[in-house]
Motif scaffolding. Structure first.
Motif, mmCIF file in Angstrom:
data_model
loop_
_atom_site.group_PDB
_atom_site.id
_atom_site.type_symbol
_atom_site.label_atom_id
_atom_site.label_comp_id
_atom_site.label_asym_id
_atom_site.label_seq_id
_atom_site.Cartn_x
_atom_site.Cartn_y
_atom_site.Cartn_z
ATOM 1 N N ALA A 28 0.853 -1.188 0.000
ATOM 2 C CA ALA A 28 0.000 0.000 0.000
ATOM 3 C C ALA A 28 0.886 1.234 0.000
ATOM 4 O O ALA A 28 1.966 1.252 0.610
ATOM 5 C CB ALA A 28 -0.919 0.020 1.221
ATOM 6 N N VAL A 43 -7.692 -0.509 6.441
ATOM 7 C CA VAL A 43 -7.822 -1.382 5.273
ATOM 8 C C VAL A 43 -8.221 -2.773 5.754
ATOM 9 O O VAL A 43 -7.508 -3.391 6.551
ATOM 10 C CB VAL A 43 -6.507 -1.458 4.476
ATOM 11 C CG1 VAL A 43 -6.684 -2.344 3.243
ATOM 12 C CG2 VAL A 43 -6.058 -0.065 4.054
ATOM 13 N N GLU A 45 -9.571 -5.268 3.327
ATOM 14 C CA GLU A 45 -9.441 -6.278 2.265
ATOM 15 C C GLU A 45 -8.972 -5.653 0.972
ATOM 16 O O GLU A 45 -9.290 -4.505 0.662
ATOM 17 C CB GLU A 45 -10.804 -6.952 2.033
ATOM 18 C CG GLU A 45 -10.824 -8.017 0.947
ATOM 19 C CD GLU A 45 -12.200 -8.610 0.733
ATOM 20 O OE1 GLU A 45 -12.767 -8.432 -0.362
ATOM 21 O OE2 GLU A 45 -12.719 -9.252 1.691
ATOM 22 N N VAL A 46 -8.187 -6.417 0.215
ATOM 23 C CA VAL A 46 -7.866 -6.107 -1.175
ATOM 24 C C VAL A 46 -8.206 -7.349 -1.985
ATOM 25 O O VAL A 46 -7.790 -8.458 -1.635
ATOM 26 C CB VAL A 46 -6.379 -5.741 -1.369
ATOM 27 C CG1 VAL A 46 -6.083 -5.485 -2.850
ATOM 28 C CG2 VAL A 46 -6.010 -4.512 -0.542
ATOM 29 N N ARG A 95 -10.275 -4.193 -6.032
ATOM 30 C CA ARG A 95 -11.095 -3.402 -5.133
ATOM 31 C C ARG A 95 -10.484 -3.411 -3.737
ATOM 32 O O ARG A 95 -9.826 -4.377 -3.341
ATOM 33 C CB ARG A 95 -12.528 -3.913 -5.086
ATOM 34 C CG ARG A 95 -12.716 -5.233 -4.372
ATOM 35 C CD ARG A 95 -14.162 -5.718 -4.480
ATOM 36 N NE ARG A 95 -14.393 -6.889 -3.639
ATOM 37 C CZ ARG A 95 -15.476 -7.659 -3.724
ATOM 38 N NH1 ARG A 95 -16.411 -7.381 -4.620
ATOM 39 N NH2 ARG A 95 -15.612 -8.695 -2.923
ATOM 40 N N VAL A 96 -10.730 -2.329 -3.009
ATOM 41 C CA VAL A 96 -10.217 -2.163 -1.657
ATOM 42 C C VAL A 96 -11.399 -1.901 -0.729
ATOM 43 O O VAL A 96 -12.254 -1.060 -1.032
ATOM 44 C CB VAL A 96 -9.220 -0.987 -1.579
ATOM 45 C CG1 VAL A 96 -8.666 -0.848 -0.166
ATOM 46 C CG2 VAL A 96 -8.086 -1.176 -2.580
ATOM 47 N N THR A 126 -16.351 0.242 -0.116
ATOM 48 C CA THR A 126 -15.607 -0.486 -1.150
ATOM 49 C C THR A 126 -15.305 0.443 -2.312
ATOM 50 O O THR A 126 -16.197 1.138 -2.817
ATOM 51 C CB THR A 126 -16.427 -1.695 -1.652
ATOM 52 O OG1 THR A 126 -16.686 -2.573 -0.557
ATOM 53 C CG2 THR A 126 -15.661 -2.451 -2.726
ATOM 54 N N VAL A 146 -1.058 -0.842 -4.273
ATOM 55 C CA VAL A 146 -2.344 -0.167 -4.176
ATOM 56 C C VAL A 146 -2.094 1.258 -3.716
ATOM 57 O O VAL A 146 -1.608 1.481 -2.603
ATOM 58 C CB VAL A 146 -3.274 -0.896 -3.185
ATOM 59 C CG1 VAL A 146 -4.553 -0.099 -2.968
ATOM 60 C CG2 VAL A 146 -3.591 -2.293 -3.687
ATOM 61 N N LEU A 148 -3.613 4.490 -2.446
ATOM 62 C CA LEU A 148 -4.860 4.980 -1.857
ATOM 63 C C LEU A 148 -5.153 6.437 -2.235
ATOM 64 O O LEU A 148 -6.247 6.932 -2.016
ATOM 65 C CB LEU A 148 -4.819 4.808 -0.336
ATOM 66 C CG LEU A 148 -4.776 3.336 0.084
ATOM 67 C CD1 LEU A 148 -4.411 3.195 1.549
ATOM 68 C CD2 LEU A 148 -6.092 2.648 -0.200
ATOM 69 N N VAL A 164 -8.966 5.131 -5.392
ATOM 70 C CA VAL A 164 -7.770 4.291 -5.392
ATOM 71 C C VAL A 164 -7.314 4.092 -6.828
ATOM 72 O O VAL A 164 -8.089 4.279 -7.768
ATOM 73 C CB VAL A 164 -8.020 2.915 -4.729
ATOM 74 C CG1 VAL A 164 -8.396 3.072 -3.278
ATOM 75 C CG2 VAL A 164 -9.076 2.121 -5.492
#
Length: 351
Positions: A28, A43, A45-46, A95-96, A126, A146, A148, A164
């Motif tokens: 991240a 955070v 989940e990814v 997706r995050v 999400t 990822v 942000l 994101v």
């Protein structure tokens, strides 16, 4: 505000088979919103998305708290979240899942402001973004960053719309340019190769992470006393991800007496004197700081651990901070702050 991180019954089967694919590292980062001193997000989940289906590559039910302002693009470019694995196939987006609240500190302000993420439901929001055409993570063949990207978030009143995007590929040598981070899990295997020790750590999401211990790494309990590494024990390791060795490099292992990790704060200590010092918080686990800079109280029950596990007296710690002005430290204890004040049970000096 939650306190601590706990484990349920874990097994490698929880990850629905994604460990069978090729492994890749997940990081991240952030293109920072400079108007703030700190921006705290959580955070959960990814996941990578192909068509209408999504495969989670990072999951943490407790949430990973990250200060987006910690990424300055120089000394700190990214933080390692974990390793994922995927079978064959192209993925077109990711997706995050974030917590529905963001705590910020404006520059020069000691009082936090809370923003609600637009579109959040049941305490989570999400956000999805496309993967670049140049690398679609074919079978997990590329590491994924990822971003942000809080500089592009739409801040309005008491709400914010998050954005994101896929971050640029990291060009890091070994562990340079990363924030150290905590990894909480269960020891599966311990191996010794001469002076080097390694272990396989099963995290809360049911995924394994390889850990390399420095030759002079120490294993301690939360109270600072010495401990040993044992299979099935629950531990916390702290360190960056070695890009070449494909493993976390850690110089400290905290053996947990129960399936629960207490509150932890990491940052820079300054202005040490008898009974207290000042800490500028950079990372936190188990709580959200209520100040950019907190006052840390210590007493005769507080233990100080220095380089290579050496025990320090409070006076020696104070002298070191006074000489160096700023010293990287980690705090363990019940750290829920009250008006910017916390009490530390264990103070570990970083490297």
């Amino acid at each position: 505000m939650t306190s601590g991180s706990s484990f349920g019954s874990m097994s490698p089967q929880q990850n629905n088979g994604i460990e069978q694919g090729k492994r890749f590292a997940l990081f991240a980062t952030d293109t920072t919103q400079a108007a703030f001193e700190q921006v705290w997000v959580t955070v959960y989940e990814v996941a990578l998305v192909r068509g209408g289906s999504a495969t989670a590559v990072f999951q943490d039910d407790q949430g990973r708290r990250i200060d987006l302002r910690a990424f300055d693009g120089k000394a700190a470019q990214a933080v390692f979240l974990g390793e994922g694995a995927l079978g064959a196939g192209d993925f077109d987006s990711f997706r995050v899942v974030l917590g529905d609240k963001v705590e910020t500190f404006a520059k020069g302000s000691a009082v936090p402001k809370e923003y609600s993420l637009t579109g959040a439901r049941s305490g989570k929001a999400t956000v999805q973004a496309p993967l670049s055409n140049r690398r679609k993570l074919r079978g997990g063949s590329d590491d994924l960053v990822v971003d942000l990207n809080s500089a592009k978030w739409e801040w309005s009143g008491d709400s914010v719309k998050p954005v994101v995007q896929e971050g640029a590929e990291l060009k890091l040598e070994e562990t340079q340019g990363q924030l150290d981070a905590d990894f909480v899990g269960q020891v599966r295997d311990v191996a010794e190769n001469g002076p080097t020790r390694s272990l396989s750590l099963l995290d809360r999401g049911g995924r394994t992470v390889r850990v390399l211990l420095d030759e002079d790494a120490v294993v301690v309990r939360p109270d600072g006393s010495a401990a040993t590494l044992e299979r099935d024990a629950f531990v916390v390791v702290r360190g960056p991800f070695d890009m070449r060795a494909r493993a976390i490099r850690s110089h400290t292992v905290v053996a947990l007496p129960e399936r629960k990790a207490g509150d932890v704060a990491h940052g820079m200590a300054s202005m040490a004197k008898e009974g207290e010092f000042t800490l500028k918080v950079q990372q936190a686990r188990g709580f959200t700081p209520d100040r950019v800079t907190m006052r840390v109280l210590v007493d005769g029950q507080t233990k100080f651990v220095g380089d290579r596990g050496a025990t320090l007296s409070a006076e020696q710690f104070n002298q070191r901070v006074q000489a160096q002005k700023l010293v990287a430290v980690s705090l363990d204890g019940e750290l829920a702050p009250v008006d910017g004040v916390v009490k530390a049970r264990l103070v570990r000096v970083g490297r």
